[in-house]
Design a protein around this motif. Structure first.
Motif, PDB file in Angstrom:
ATOM      1  N   ALA A 212       0.769  -1.170  -0.054  1.00  0.00           N
ATOM      2  CA  ALA A 212       0.100   0.142   0.075  1.00  0.00           C
ATOM      3  C   ALA A 212       1.057   1.212  -0.071  1.00  0.00           C
ATOM      4  CB  ALA A 212      -0.735  -0.069   1.222  1.00  0.00           C
ATOM      5  N   GLY A 213       0.765   2.235  -0.960  1.00  0.00           N
ATOM      6  CA  GLY A 213       1.667   3.187  -1.112  1.00  0.00           C
ATOM      7  C   GLY A 213       0.928   4.446  -2.019  1.00  0.00           C
ATOM      8  N   SER A 214       1.994   5.054  -2.737  1.00  0.00           N
ATOM      9  CA  SER A 214       1.430   6.221  -3.615  1.00  0.00           C
ATOM     10  C   SER A 214       0.567   5.837  -4.935  1.00  0.00           C
ATOM     11  CB  SER A 214       2.751   6.867  -4.012  1.00  0.00           C
ATOM     12  OG  SER A 214       2.322   7.937  -5.082  1.00  0.00           O
ATOM     13  N   PRO A 215      -0.395   6.265  -4.992  1.00  0.00           N
ATOM     14  CA  PRO A 215      -1.284   6.121  -5.992  1.00  0.00           C
ATOM     15  C   PRO A 215      -0.545   6.566  -7.569  1.00  0.00           C
ATOM     16  CG  PRO A 215      -2.510   7.536  -4.678  1.00  0.00           C
ATOM     17  CD  PRO A 215      -1.213   7.490  -4.100  1.00  0.00           C
ATOM     18  N   PHE A 216       0.619   7.000  -7.470  1.00  0.00           N
ATOM     19  CA  PHE A 216       1.333   7.496  -8.461  1.00  0.00           C
ATOM     20  C   PHE A 216       2.504   6.381  -8.791  1.00  0.00           C
ATOM     21  CE2 PHE A 216      -1.124  11.121  -7.622  1.00  0.00           C
ATOM     22  CZ  PHE A 216      -1.643  11.587  -8.799  1.00  0.00           C
ATOM     23  N   ALA A 217       2.751   5.680  -7.790  1.00  0.00           N
ATOM     24  CA  ALA A 217       3.968   4.719  -8.043  1.00  0.00           C
ATOM     25  C   ALA A 217       3.713   3.775  -9.014  1.00  0.00           C
ATOM     26  CB  ALA A 217       4.137   3.726  -6.463  1.00  0.00           C
ATOM     27  N   ASP A 218       2.774   3.192  -9.529  1.00  0.00           N
ATOM     28  CA  ASP A 218       2.650   2.222 -10.709  1.00  0.00           C
ATOM     29  C   ASP A 218       2.915   3.033 -11.998  1.00  0.00           C
ATOM     30  OD1 ASP A 218       2.696  -0.231  -9.429  1.00  0.00           O
ATOM     31  OD2 ASP A 218       0.430  -0.214  -9.109  1.00  0.00           O
ATOM     32  N   LEU A 219       2.256   4.148 -11.905  1.00  0.00           N
ATOM     33  CA  LEU A 219       2.621   5.163 -13.094  1.00  0.00           C
ATOM     34  C   LEU A 219       3.993   5.407 -13.194  1.00  0.00           C
ATOM     35  CD1 LEU A 219       1.159   6.465 -15.393  1.00  0.00           C
ATOM     36  CD2 LEU A 219       1.179   8.535 -13.944  1.00  0.00           C
ATOM     37  N   GLY A 220       4.658   5.688 -12.343  1.00  0.00           N
ATOM     38  CA  GLY A 220       5.906   5.992 -12.277  1.00  0.00           C
ATOM     39  C   GLY A 220       6.816   4.618 -12.877  1.00  0.00           C
ATOM     40  N   ASN A 221       6.280   3.417 -12.313  1.00  0.00           N
ATOM     41  CA  ASN A 221       7.260   2.312 -12.739  1.00  0.00           C
ATOM     42  C   ASN A 221       6.959   2.055 -14.169  1.00  0.00           C
ATOM     43  OD1 ASN A 221       8.405  -0.416 -13.107  1.00  0.00           O
ATOM     44  ND2 ASN A 221       7.865  -0.556 -10.849  1.00  0.00           N
TER      45      ASN A 221
END
Length: 301
Positions: A212-221
């Motif tokens: 569980a973390g930033s809603p933008f982390a997967d987009l950044g990946n």
């Protein structure tokens, strides 16, 4: 199906660095076996991944789970997760051969998946503690994260100061988000199976690092090593269409959120080629003071 039915014909699958994922054939049917033998794995790693498949099924395409086997320390047998084999082509193998329009279509499909995980809320950031997906909280501050890994980066004082400045600015931006979501944490073309004819994503694989973390982390990946305009525009279009906001703001937040992973990968750059590329990307960001910077050799266009 039971593990005993798989027999000894396990073939290593390409695409990962763990060496723990295998293709199995039994009774004319193929399946994928993930063996959790490395002691670094969470004791309930197989059960946690099975629970994540159940959590997202119907929202994100994932393989069906066929069997979960608990570790047996007394017998010396590791935990394992058996899933169906999904036909298709890995996204990283397919993407380079696509034209601009097709790269944009695939990018949009992946952006929609990142938007879906970003829309699955949790109250607290953290790792998953057990098969019930109970959260073990962690509070991650980017400047503190940089300091914790600074010695392992082994950079010059000027380069570290540049990274500290970037991290501080990125944390200020991320603090404006104010919510937490499911994060796959390794969402990139290598971990998706795609129908090469329709470009539909048939499966998202390898949920080992989900948290569980930033809603933008997967987009950044998804955008870490990619600078191809058609692909990037497609990813951002897919994400913003579902989550709202502007593509510019989403990209700023995505690159800022991805610094967490880049710092960790850069600190162990000798582990594998991806970590080495992440290190070079992070160093360029530190030297320029810009989260959007990238050395030519570390990006795909």
């Amino acid at each position: 199906m039971t593990f005993g039915d798989l027999g000894g014909g396990l073939q290593p699958l390409d695409g990962g660095w763990s060496g723990e994922t295998f293709l199995a054939e039994a009774g004319g049917e193929r399946s994928v076996v993930r063996i959790f033998a490395d002691p670094r794995h969470h004791p309930q790693a197989a059960e946690i991944q099975e629970a994540l498949h159940r959590l997202v099924r119907g929202l994100v395409p994932v393989p069906a789970v066929l069997e979960v086997r608990h570790a047996d320390p007394a017998m010396g047998t590791p935990a394992l997760l058996v899933t169906e084999f999904v036909e298709g082509v890995r996204g990283d193998l397919l993407l380079p051969g696509l034209d601009d329009a097709a790269r944009g279509r695939l990018g949009r499909a992946l952006g929609e998946i990142a938007a879906t995980t970003a829309g699955m809320p949790f109250l607290t950031a953290g790792t998953f503690a057990d098969k019930d997906l109970r959260i073990e909280p962690f509070a991650l501050d980017l400047p503190e994260w940089v300091e914790s890994l600074a010695e392992r980066l082994a950079w010059s004082p000027a380069e570290l100061d540049g990274l500290r400045d970037v991290a501080a600015d990125a944390q200020d931006l991320l603090d404006t988000v104010g919510r937490v979501s499911l994060v796959h944490s390794d969402l990139n073309p290598k971990n998706v199976i795609v129908d090469p004819e329709t470009l539909r994503v048939r499966a998202v694989l390898d949920w080992e690092f989900a948290h569980a973390g930033s809603p933008f982390a997967d987009l950044g990946n998804l955008l870490r090593f990619e600078r191809d305009a058609a692909y990037v525009s497609g990813v951002l279009e897919g994400y913003v269409a579902a989550r709202g906001g502007s593509a510019t703001d989403a990209l700023d937040l995505a690159r800022s959120a991805d610094l967490v992973a880049l710092v960790e990968l850069g600190a162990r750059r000798t582990d594998n080629p991806v970590a080495a590329r992440a290190h070079d990307l992070l160093l360029e960001i530190a030297r320029t003071g810009d989260v959007h910077s990238a050395p030519e050799a570390s990006v795909r266009r």
